[in-house]
Design a protein around this motif. Structure first.
Motif, PDB file in Angstrom:
ATOM      1  N   GLY A  17       0.724  -1.164   0.077  1.00  0.00           N
ATOM      2  CA  GLY A  17       0.315   0.063  -0.135  1.00  0.00           C
ATOM      3  C   GLY A  17       1.037   1.228   0.198  1.00  0.00           C
ATOM      4  O   GLY A  17      -0.009   2.176  -0.456  1.00  0.00           O
ATOM      5  N   ALA A  18       1.790   0.878   1.085  1.00  0.00           N
ATOM      6  CA  ALA A  18       2.554   2.697   0.455  1.00  0.00           C
ATOM      7  C   ALA A  18       3.403   2.743  -0.403  1.00  0.00           C
ATOM      8  O   ALA A  18       3.508   3.856  -0.884  1.00  0.00           O
ATOM      9  CB  ALA A  18       4.164   1.938   2.026  1.00  0.00           C
ATOM     10  N   LEU A  19       3.421   1.878  -1.610  1.00  0.00           N
ATOM     11  CA  LEU A  19       4.597   1.809  -2.299  1.00  0.00           C
ATOM     12  C   LEU A  19       3.421   2.239  -3.762  1.00  0.00           C
ATOM     13  O   LEU A  19       3.891   3.214  -4.409  1.00  0.00           O
ATOM     14  CB  LEU A  19       5.277   0.245  -3.055  1.00  0.00           C
ATOM     15  N   VAL A  20       2.574   1.969  -3.199  1.00  0.00           N
ATOM     16  CA  VAL A  20       0.958   2.365  -4.171  1.00  0.00           C
ATOM     17  C   VAL A  20       0.901   3.815  -3.982  1.00  0.00           C
ATOM     18  O   VAL A  20       1.102   4.647  -5.526  1.00  0.00           O
ATOM     19  CB  VAL A  20       0.121   1.128  -4.918  1.00  0.00           C
ATOM     20  N   ALA A  21       0.750   4.298  -2.240  1.00  0.00           N
ATOM     21  CA  ALA A  21       0.611   5.641  -2.241  1.00  0.00           C
ATOM     22  C   ALA A  21       2.226   5.884  -3.003  1.00  0.00           C
ATOM     23  O   ALA A  21       1.933   7.489  -3.559  1.00  0.00           O
ATOM     24  CB  ALA A  21       0.857   5.872  -0.747  1.00  0.00           C
ATOM     25  N   ASP A  22       3.568   6.159  -2.375  1.00  0.00           N
ATOM     26  CA  ASP A  22       4.301   6.273  -3.210  1.00  0.00           C
ATOM     27  C   ASP A  22       4.464   6.953  -4.575  1.00  0.00           C
ATOM     28  O   ASP A  22       5.199   8.024  -4.894  1.00  0.00           O
ATOM     29  CB  ASP A  22       5.196   6.522  -2.227  1.00  0.00           C
ATOM     30  N   ILE A  23       4.518   5.807  -4.936  1.00  0.00           N
ATOM     31  CA  ILE A  23       4.427   6.121  -6.605  1.00  0.00           C
ATOM     32  C   ILE A  23       3.362   6.557  -7.782  1.00  0.00           C
ATOM     33  O   ILE A  23       3.986   7.827  -8.054  1.00  0.00           O
ATOM     34  CB  ILE A  23       4.507   4.897  -7.130  1.00  0.00           C
ATOM     35  N   GLN A  25       2.104   9.802  -5.444  1.00  0.00           N
ATOM     36  CA  GLN A  25       2.841  11.074  -5.346  1.00  0.00           C
ATOM     37  C   GLN A  25       3.548  11.156  -6.105  1.00  0.00           C
ATOM     38  O   GLN A  25       3.595  12.592  -6.597  1.00  0.00           O
ATOM     39  CB  GLN A  25       2.639  11.029  -3.756  1.00  0.00           C
ATOM     40  N   ALA A  26       4.715  10.489  -6.104  1.00  0.00           N
ATOM     41  CA  ALA A  26       5.697  10.700  -7.342  1.00  0.00           C
ATOM     42  C   ALA A  26       5.242  11.501  -8.596  1.00  0.00           C
ATOM     43  O   ALA A  26       5.297  12.299  -9.822  1.00  0.00           O
ATOM     44  CB  ALA A  26       6.509   9.683  -7.072  1.00  0.00           C
ATOM     45  N   MET A  27       3.939  10.067  -9.196  1.00  0.00           N
ATOM     46  CA  MET A  27       3.344  10.554 -10.467  1.00  0.00           C
ATOM     47  C   MET A  27       2.661  12.127 -10.798  1.00  0.00           C
ATOM     48  O   MET A  27       2.742  12.797 -11.294  1.00  0.00           O
ATOM     49  CB  MET A  27       2.386   9.591 -10.691  1.00  0.00           C
ATOM     50  N   LYS A  28       1.604  12.637  -9.562  1.00  0.00           N
ATOM     51  CA  LYS A  28       1.000  13.992  -9.213  1.00  0.00           C
ATOM     52  C   LYS A  28       2.466  14.818  -9.439  1.00  0.00           C
ATOM     53  O   LYS A  28       2.168  16.019  -9.870  1.00  0.00           O
ATOM     54  CB  LYS A  28       0.686  13.672  -8.265  1.00  0.00           C
ATOM     55  N   THR A 253      -3.006   3.146   1.949  1.00  0.00           N
ATOM     56  CA  THR A 253      -2.307   3.291   0.655  1.00  0.00           C
ATOM     57  C   THR A 253      -1.839   4.408   1.178  1.00  0.00           C
ATOM     58  O   THR A 253      -2.842   6.294  -0.212  1.00  0.00           O
ATOM     59  CB  THR A 253      -3.451   2.895  -0.306  1.00  0.00           C
ATOM     60  N   LEU A 254      -1.515   5.016   2.454  1.00  0.00           N
ATOM     61  CA  LEU A 254      -1.343   6.754   2.962  1.00  0.00           C
ATOM     62  C   LEU A 254       0.486   6.888   2.019  1.00  0.00           C
ATOM     63  O   LEU A 254       1.197   5.375   2.643  1.00  0.00           O
ATOM     64  CB  LEU A 254      -1.684   6.742   4.083  1.00  0.00           C
ATOM     65  N   PRO A 255       1.486   7.488   1.742  1.00  0.00           N
ATOM     66  CA  PRO A 255       2.489   7.833   1.166  1.00  0.00           C
ATOM     67  C   PRO A 255       3.067   8.161   2.698  1.00  0.00           C
ATOM     68  O   PRO A 255       2.783   8.389   3.852  1.00  0.00           O
ATOM     69  CB  PRO A 255       2.300   9.418   0.623  1.00  0.00           C
ATOM     70  N   THR A 256       4.684   7.367   2.131  1.00  0.00           N
ATOM     71  CA  THR A 256       5.126   7.427   3.120  1.00  0.00           C
ATOM     72  C   THR A 256       5.890   9.005   3.383  1.00  0.00           C
ATOM     73  O   THR A 256       5.443   9.805   2.333  1.00  0.00           O
ATOM     74  CB  THR A 256       6.778   6.665   3.210  1.00  0.00           C
ATOM     75  N   GLN A 257       6.637   9.267   4.318  1.00  0.00           N
ATOM     76  CA  GLN A 257       7.354  10.534   4.391  1.00  0.00           C
ATOM     77  C   GLN A 257       7.846  10.925   3.039  1.00  0.00           C
ATOM     78  O   GLN A 257       7.954  11.632   2.609  1.00  0.00           O
ATOM     79  CB  GLN A 257       8.028  11.045   5.990  1.00  0.00           C
TER      80      GLN A 257
END
Length: 260
Positions: A17-23, A25-28, A253-257
């Motif tokens: 879930g963290a991986l999905v969220a981080d990707i 945010q990176a794409m955003k 699915t929350l992004p890591t710091q």
């Protein structure tokens, strides 16, 4: 199939879930005016592979799509709302973009979607659509917990969307998730409380309120995948994967710091 995960599997689901969220945010952050949707797809694929994960979409071939999806991420712009197949399109100021991503890592899948406006323009209609889906998503999460029913979640989501004045389509909604992306139970975006499957610890659900500004009718694009509003109106979509715990619902699915 309704799959109940073990505690060790839930731990792995947190990582996915963290991986999905981080990707996402990176794409955003990269989705600026002048960015091509195909570049977003390529960048997402590079991050998935680099993390030792695999895409849920590349070989995905359900009954509602035409052939394998063949891309790493869904990119839906303006009147497109679901299953947006990336194509040669350059983002413009004010575009309402939805990114939807699902990956598997460690044998467990996670699924999430975000909608946002590209560039400096902030059209009120777009902001209101996005806000309604986000509020509906968190309303659904708030009532999810052991002993609650699927209908409780659906009712909470639908109440927010209806109060905001948006029609609700029930063809596509939330779903169970675990070792595969799409599982039972189906979670409609409106429903009656006290009905449906009873939630229990270890159940993972992907909740995904989505709306179209003035219609509940979808049309399928020529690509056989992308779903658009029948009237050409704007759309928005928000999604989190949650785990039912003894204490309620945990958003996976929350992004890591580092990924924010």
């Amino acid at each position: 199939m309704i799959e109940i995960l073990t505690p060790s599997e839930v731990i792995r689901a947190r990582e996915t879930g963290a991986l999905v969220a981080d990707i996402l945010q990176a794409m955003k952050s990269r989705a600026t005016v002048g960015t091509n949707l195909l570049d977003i797809n390529r960048w997402a694929g590079e991050m998935i592979i680099s993390a030792g994960a695999s895409s849920c979409y590349i070989d995905y071939e359900p009954s509602f799509g035409r052939g394998p999806f063949g891309h790493y991420i869904c990119t839906a712009v303006n009147d497109a709302v679901l299953h947006g197949k990336p194509y040669d399109y350059t983002l413009a100021d004010g575009d309402l973009l939805t990114l939807d991503l699902a990956v598997i890592k460690g044998g467990v899948a996670a699924d999430s979607a975000i909608s946002f406006v590209v560039g400096d323009a902030k059209p009120l209609e777009s902001i209101n659509l996005i806000d309604a889906t986000e509020r509906a998503l968190y309303a659904g999460i708030a009532v999810a917990g052991p002993g609650a029913r699927i209908g409780d979640i659906s009712h909470a989501i639908g109440s927010v969307l209806s109060e905001a004045g948006y029609p609700i389509n029930t063809q596509f909604g939330g779903h169970g998730i675990g070792s595969t992306m799409h599982q039972d139970p189906h979670v409609p975006n409106t429903g009656r409380p006290g009905r449906g499957y009873t939630l229990r610890p270890g159940l993972l659900l992907a909740l995904e309120p989505w709306v179209m500004a003035d219609t509940a009718e979808l049309v399928t694009d020529a690509d056989g995948w992308t779903l658009r509003s029948a009237t050409g109106c704007l759309t928005a979509h928000s999604e989190h994967t949650i785990a039912i715990t003894e204490d309620g619902a945990e958003i996976l699915t929350l992004p890591t710091q580092a990924g924010q």
